[in-house]
Design a protein around this motif. Structure first.
Motif, PDB file in Angstrom:
ATOM      1  N   SER A 174       0.831  -1.210   0.000  1.00  0.00           N
ATOM      2  CA  SER A 174       0.000   0.000   0.000  1.00  0.00           C
ATOM      3  C   SER A 174       0.864   1.257   0.000  1.00  0.00           C
ATOM      4  CB  SER A 174      -0.951  -0.004   1.199  1.00  0.00           C
ATOM      5  OG  SER A 174      -0.250   0.192   2.422  1.00  0.00           O
ATOM      6  N   LYS A 175       2.003   1.217   0.675  1.00  0.00           N
ATOM      7  CA  LYS A 175       2.878   2.386   0.702  1.00  0.00           C
ATOM      8  C   LYS A 175       3.604   2.556  -0.631  1.00  0.00           C
ATOM      9  CE  LYS A 175       6.415   4.828   3.270  1.00  0.00           C
ATOM     10  NZ  LYS A 175       5.609   6.069   3.199  1.00  0.00           N
ATOM     11  N   THR A 176       3.955   1.457  -1.264  1.00  0.00           N
ATOM     12  CA  THR A 176       4.727   1.509  -2.497  1.00  0.00           C
ATOM     13  C   THR A 176       3.881   1.867  -3.708  1.00  0.00           C
ATOM     14  OG1 THR A 176       6.209  -0.190  -1.615  1.00  0.00           O
ATOM     15  CG2 THR A 176       6.291   0.189  -3.977  1.00  0.00           C
ATOM     16  N   TRP A 177       2.607   1.457  -3.720  1.00  0.00           N
ATOM     17  CA  TRP A 177       1.792   1.567  -4.921  1.00  0.00           C
ATOM     18  C   TRP A 177       0.681   2.608  -4.851  1.00  0.00           C
ATOM     19  CZ3 TRP A 177       2.057  -0.185  -9.833  1.00  0.00           C
ATOM     20  CH2 TRP A 177       3.014  -1.166 -10.115  1.00  0.00           C
ATOM     21  N   LEU A 178       0.344   3.136  -3.657  1.00  0.00           N
ATOM     22  CA  LEU A 178      -0.798   4.051  -3.548  1.00  0.00           C
ATOM     23  C   LEU A 178      -0.339   5.464  -3.223  1.00  0.00           C
ATOM     24  CD1 LEU A 178      -3.286   1.827  -1.500  1.00  0.00           C
ATOM     25  CD2 LEU A 178      -3.039   2.016  -3.987  1.00  0.00           C
ATOM     26  N   ASP A 195       5.089   9.090 -11.345  1.00  0.00           N
ATOM     27  CA  ASP A 195       5.118  10.436 -10.764  1.00  0.00           C
ATOM     28  C   ASP A 195       3.877  10.704  -9.914  1.00  0.00           C
ATOM     29  OD1 ASP A 195       7.497  10.852 -12.055  1.00  0.00           O
ATOM     30  OD2 ASP A 195       6.631  11.987 -13.724  1.00  0.00           O
ATOM     31  N   LEU A 196       2.722  10.222 -10.370  1.00  0.00           N
ATOM     32  CA  LEU A 196       1.492  10.403  -9.608  1.00  0.00           C
ATOM     33  C   LEU A 196       1.576   9.696  -8.261  1.00  0.00           C
ATOM     34  CD1 LEU A 196      -1.527  11.256  -9.429  1.00  0.00           C
ATOM     35  CD2 LEU A 196      -2.081   9.090 -10.571  1.00  0.00           C
ATOM     36  N   ILE A 197       2.087   8.475  -8.262  1.00  0.00           N
ATOM     37  CA  ILE A 197       2.182   7.698  -7.024  1.00  0.00           C
ATOM     38  C   ILE A 197       3.215   8.303  -6.084  1.00  0.00           C
ATOM     39  CG2 ILE A 197       2.864   5.446  -6.078  1.00  0.00           C
ATOM     40  CD1 ILE A 197       1.732   4.203  -8.676  1.00  0.00           C
ATOM     41  N   ARG A 198       4.320   8.798  -6.635  1.00  0.00           N
ATOM     42  CA  ARG A 198       5.412   9.293  -5.797  1.00  0.00           C
ATOM     43  C   ARG A 198       5.230  10.738  -5.353  1.00  0.00           C
ATOM     44  NH1 ARG A 198       5.737   5.015  -4.719  1.00  0.00           N
ATOM     45  NH2 ARG A 198       6.906   3.391  -5.797  1.00  0.00           N
ATOM     46  N   ALA A 199       4.242  11.446  -5.875  1.00  0.00           N
ATOM     47  CA  ALA A 199       4.037  12.849  -5.513  1.00  0.00           C
ATOM     48  C   ALA A 199       3.926  13.005  -4.002  1.00  0.00           C
ATOM     49  CB  ALA A 199       2.773  13.389  -6.190  1.00  0.00           C
ATOM     50  N   ASP A 200       4.749  13.852  -3.417  1.00  0.00           N
ATOM     51  CA  ASP A 200       4.785  14.169  -1.981  1.00  0.00           C
ATOM     52  C   ASP A 200       5.318  13.023  -1.116  1.00  0.00           C
ATOM     53  OD1 ASP A 200       3.719  16.698  -2.445  1.00  0.00           O
ATOM     54  OD2 ASP A 200       1.658  15.961  -2.293  1.00  0.00           O
ATOM     55  N   ASP A 201       5.708  11.905  -1.727  1.00  0.00           N
ATOM     56  CA  ASP A 201       6.185  10.780  -0.913  1.00  0.00           C
ATOM     57  C   ASP A 201       7.226   9.963  -1.677  1.00  0.00           C
ATOM     58  OD1 ASP A 201       6.280   9.215   1.370  1.00  0.00           O
ATOM     59  OD2 ASP A 201       4.705   7.852   0.668  1.00  0.00           O
ATOM     60  N   PRO A 202       8.331  10.587  -2.114  1.00  0.00           N
ATOM     61  CA  PRO A 202       9.303   9.879  -2.941  1.00  0.00           C
ATOM     62  C   PRO A 202      10.018   8.763  -2.212  1.00  0.00           C
ATOM     63  CG  PRO A 202      10.174  11.997  -2.272  1.00  0.00           C
ATOM     64  CD  PRO A 202       8.741  11.983  -1.852  1.00  0.00           C
ATOM     65  N   GLY A 203      10.086   8.796  -0.890  1.00  0.00           N
ATOM     66  CA  GLY A 203      10.805   7.768  -0.144  1.00  0.00           C
ATOM     67  C   GLY A 203      10.095   6.438  -0.095  1.00  0.00           C
ATOM     68  N   THR A 216      -4.981   6.008   2.798  1.00  0.00           N
ATOM     69  CA  THR A 216      -5.772   5.418   3.880  1.00  0.00           C
ATOM     70  C   THR A 216      -7.057   4.792   3.341  1.00  0.00           C
ATOM     71  OG1 THR A 216      -4.921   7.142   5.344  1.00  0.00           O
ATOM     72  CG2 THR A 216      -6.721   5.804   6.176  1.00  0.00           C
ATOM     73  N   ILE A 217      -7.643   5.387   2.297  1.00  0.00           N
ATOM     74  CA  ILE A 217      -8.830   4.796   1.681  1.00  0.00           C
ATOM     75  C   ILE A 217      -8.475   3.445   1.077  1.00  0.00           C
ATOM     76  CG2 ILE A 217     -10.553   5.063  -0.141  1.00  0.00           C
ATOM     77  CD1 ILE A 217     -10.346   8.099   0.300  1.00  0.00           C
ATOM     78  N   GLY A 218      -7.343   3.389   0.372  1.00  0.00           N
ATOM     79  CA  GLY A 218      -6.899   2.121  -0.187  1.00  0.00           C
ATOM     80  C   GLY A 218      -6.631   1.085   0.884  1.00  0.00           C
ATOM     81  N   GLN A 219      -6.033   1.518   1.986  1.00  0.00           N
ATOM     82  CA  GLN A 219      -5.767   0.603   3.100  1.00  0.00           C
ATOM     83  C   GLN A 219      -7.067   0.121   3.728  1.00  0.00           C
ATOM     84  OE1 GLN A 219      -3.210   3.333   5.172  1.00  0.00           O
ATOM     85  NE2 GLN A 219      -1.332   2.361   4.434  1.00  0.00           N
ATOM     86  N   ALA A 220      -8.076   0.995   3.748  1.00  0.00           N
ATOM     87  CA  ALA A 220      -9.385   0.575   4.251  1.00  0.00           C
ATOM     88  C   ALA A 220      -9.987  -0.503   3.364  1.00  0.00           C
ATOM     89  CB  ALA A 220     -10.325   1.777   4.329  1.00  0.00           C
ATOM     90  N   MET A 221      -9.825  -0.365   2.058  1.00  0.00           N
ATOM     91  CA  MET A 221     -10.322  -1.387   1.145  1.00  0.00           C
ATOM     92  C   MET A 221      -9.603  -2.716   1.370  1.00  0.00           C
ATOM     93  SD  MET A 221     -10.722   0.756  -2.409  1.00  0.00           S
ATOM     94  CE  MET A 221     -11.303  -0.693  -3.282  1.00  0.00           C
ATOM     95  N   ILE A 222      -8.276  -2.665   1.515  1.00  0.00           N
ATOM     96  CA  ILE A 222      -7.493  -3.892   1.686  1.00  0.00           C
ATOM     97  C   ILE A 222      -7.825  -4.560   3.012  1.00  0.00           C
ATOM     98  CG2 ILE A 222      -5.164  -4.829   1.957  1.00  0.00           C
ATOM     99  CD1 ILE A 222      -4.198  -2.469   0.164  1.00  0.00           C
ATOM    100  N   ALA A 223      -7.703  -3.795   4.093  1.00  0.00           N
ATOM    101  CA  ALA A 223      -7.752  -4.391   5.427  1.00  0.00           C
ATOM    102  C   ALA A 223      -9.156  -4.725   5.887  1.00  0.00           C
ATOM    103  CB  ALA A 223      -7.098  -3.444   6.437  1.00  0.00           C
ATOM    104  N   THR A 224     -10.103  -3.838   5.602  1.00  0.00           N
ATOM    105  CA  THR A 224     -11.424  -4.025   6.192  1.00  0.00           C
ATOM    106  C   THR A 224     -12.481  -4.441   5.190  1.00  0.00           C
ATOM    107  OG1 THR A 224     -11.639  -1.621   6.092  1.00  0.00           O
ATOM    108  CG2 THR A 224     -11.120  -2.570   8.213  1.00  0.00           C
ATOM    109  N   LEU A 225     -12.615  -3.714   4.079  1.00  0.00           N
ATOM    110  CA  LEU A 225     -13.665  -4.075   3.127  1.00  0.00           C
ATOM    111  C   LEU A 225     -13.440  -5.493   2.605  1.00  0.00           C
ATOM    112  CD1 LEU A 225     -16.207  -3.149   1.668  1.00  0.00           C
ATOM    113  CD2 LEU A 225     -14.746  -2.318  -0.185  1.00  0.00           C
ATOM    114  N   PHE A 226     -12.221  -5.803   2.190  1.00  0.00           N
ATOM    115  CA  PHE A 226     -11.950  -7.131   1.655  1.00  0.00           C
ATOM    116  C   PHE A 226     -11.453  -8.100   2.716  1.00  0.00           C
ATOM    117  CE2 PHE A 226     -12.367  -4.800  -2.211  1.00  0.00           C
ATOM    118  CZ  PHE A 226     -12.832  -5.719  -3.133  1.00  0.00           C
TER     119      PHE A 226
END
Length: 456
Positions: free
Chosen positions: A132-136, A214-222, A142-152
């Motif tokens: 989730s950190k690498t791809w979102l 670039d979209l994924i890494r925006a504001d979080d290049p690390g 956090t919305i994506g993590q909600a889908m992974i952890a709780t919805l699914f």
């Protein structure tokens, strides 16, 4: 990097959605397989005449192995990446799931089978936190993590009793052993899909263009960095991390009841198998819906307040506090099991409201070591689950009453009150957790929210 620097000459590809789908699928299968215990437990009790305490030993063989495997698997995932690691463990747990049916009923054999299943599942959620950190992108992570952890995740747990109890056993007439075989085969099929379609990061995926990177890494290049091992002295020295660990002991300790005892609770209250499958699934549907909504609430609070730290605290406390009140009300009202099933839907809705907050806090504080930090938190959850499930067996045996025919009738009220108290402790803990106090803040570029380790 800011959004102004995004590649505007081409439209981003959509590979992140494929990866999110695979992560959601892995989470769903994790819980689909794990929550079969709701019907394995009463089957073992009836077939081998096992006590509640003996059943808690078997259940905790899974918990011990699952807990012990958390940190090693998180380190391995951070160091090597999640691709082949995830394929290997999905295959391992899908094969080991039906193994409990060939042990011959010996207590050591039953414990060994569950331990193998537990250690196989240990690396899944640390790896999914890393994914989730690498791809979102950070703004919607956090919305994506909600889908992974709780919805699914919770959704997989919710359909598990319906598939195993209602469909395979009650409708199709399969034994519990063959039902496990059928469910395990589906996991092997998914492992093949994961192998062919997943890649460790956008940068190494030939089907991801630079605009999407670039979209994924925006504001979080690390977030793309791998390799290295977290200095555990930083964990011990971080007060927020220590309270975060305590929070998870209480939260996961309370949640053990949904995987360990719900099937037994409804069957003990004379609910037939077909209805039991539905009632066991209700709390998990509540958790799936609550966690999904909680992800939107969490990211929305961050945008509205501009304060990541207190947005996480608000979401974390409110969900656990309401869940504690609802759980205690079940004991006070002494409702019939059908009403209890409905009330537990809302208990789980609010307690899992805060699950995306846990995932988000892991990636906030963990940075490049997100898988390791998540594994530490999940280890603490395993410790809570072990402690409460061992205590639960003794509590149920102590408060059980003997009926005229010589059988024992379990009283679940004391256990439900203990769970309410744990939810309250978990909620209060969020006031002392500062998610912006990163463990890798001296090693990588930081988003402005995290630049000095204090709230923005």
């Amino acid at each position: 990097m800011t959004h102004d620097s995004l590649n505007v000459s081409e439209r981003p590809t959509h590979r992140r959605w494929t990866i999110l789908s695979l992560a959601c699928g892995a989470s769903g299968f994790l819980y689909l397989h794990r929550y079969t215990w709701n019907f394995i437990r009463p089957a073992l009790r009836d077939e081998y005449d096992l006590s509640n305490l003996e059943l808690s030993y078997i259940y905790n063989a899974f918990n011990f192995a699952y807990t012990a495997g958390q940190v090693p698997s998180g380190i391995l995932c951070d160091f090597f990446g999640p691709h082949m690691f995830m394929v290997a463990i999905i295959v391992a747990w899908s094969v080991s799931l039906p193994g409990i049916g060939v042990t011959g009923g010996s207590l050591p054999g039953l414990c060994a089978a569950r331990a193998l299943f537990g250690v196989s599942q240990a690396g899944c959620y640390p790896s999914l936190a890393k994914i989730s950190k690498t791809w979102l992108p950070i703004k919607t992570r956090t919305i994506g993590q909600a889908m992974i952890a709780t919805l699914f995740g919770r959704g997989g747990g919710a359909v598990s009793p319906l598939i195993m109890g209602t469909l395979l056993m009650a409708t199709m007439g399969l034994s519990w052993r063959w039902a496990l075989v059928a469910i395990g085969v589906t996991g092997l099929v998914f492992a093949m899909l994961f192998y062919f379609f997943f890649r460790n990061s956008p940068e190494v995926d030939p089907n991801t263009n630079q605009a999407e990177v670039d979209l994924i890494r925006a504001d979080d290049p690390g977030s793309t960095e791998t390799g290295g091992v977290l200095n555990f002295w930083h964990v011990i020295q971080n007060p927020s991390m220590c309270v975060f660990m305590l929070q998870q002991v209480a939260s996961a300790g309370a949640d053990f009841v949904y995987v360990a005892l719900m099937g037994s609770y409804f069957l003990d209250n004379d609910v037939d198998m077909s209805w039991a499958g539905l009632l066991v699934s209700l709390p998990l549907w509540g958790g799936a819906i609550g966690g999904f909504i909680g992800g939107f609430v969490n990211d929305g609070l961050i945008r509205i307040t501009g304060n990541r730290r207190w947005a996480r605290t608000t979401a974390g406390f409110s969900g656990k506090f309401i869940a504690a009140l609802l759980m205690a009300s079940i004991v006070v009202l002494h409702a019939n099991p059908y009403v209890v099933g409905g009330m537990l839907f809302f208990v789980k809705f609010f307690t899992d409201w805060s699950q995306p907050t846990v995932w988000g806090t892991c990636t906030d504080m963990g940075g490049r070591y997100s898988a390791t930090v998540f594994s530490i938190i999940n280890t603490c959850g395993g410790v809570g689950g072990i402690a409460l499930s061992l205590s639960a067996g003794g509590i149920l045996d102590y408060y059980a009453t003997e009926l005229p025919d010589g059988t024992l009738q379990n009283n679940y009220d004391p256990l439900f009150l203990a769970i309410a108290a744990l939810y309250l402790l978990s909620g209060i803990s969020w006031f002392f957790i500062n998610c912006t106090n990163r463990l890798d803040k001296d090693e990588v570029f930081l988003h402005p929210d995290f630049a000095d380790g204090t709230p923005s």
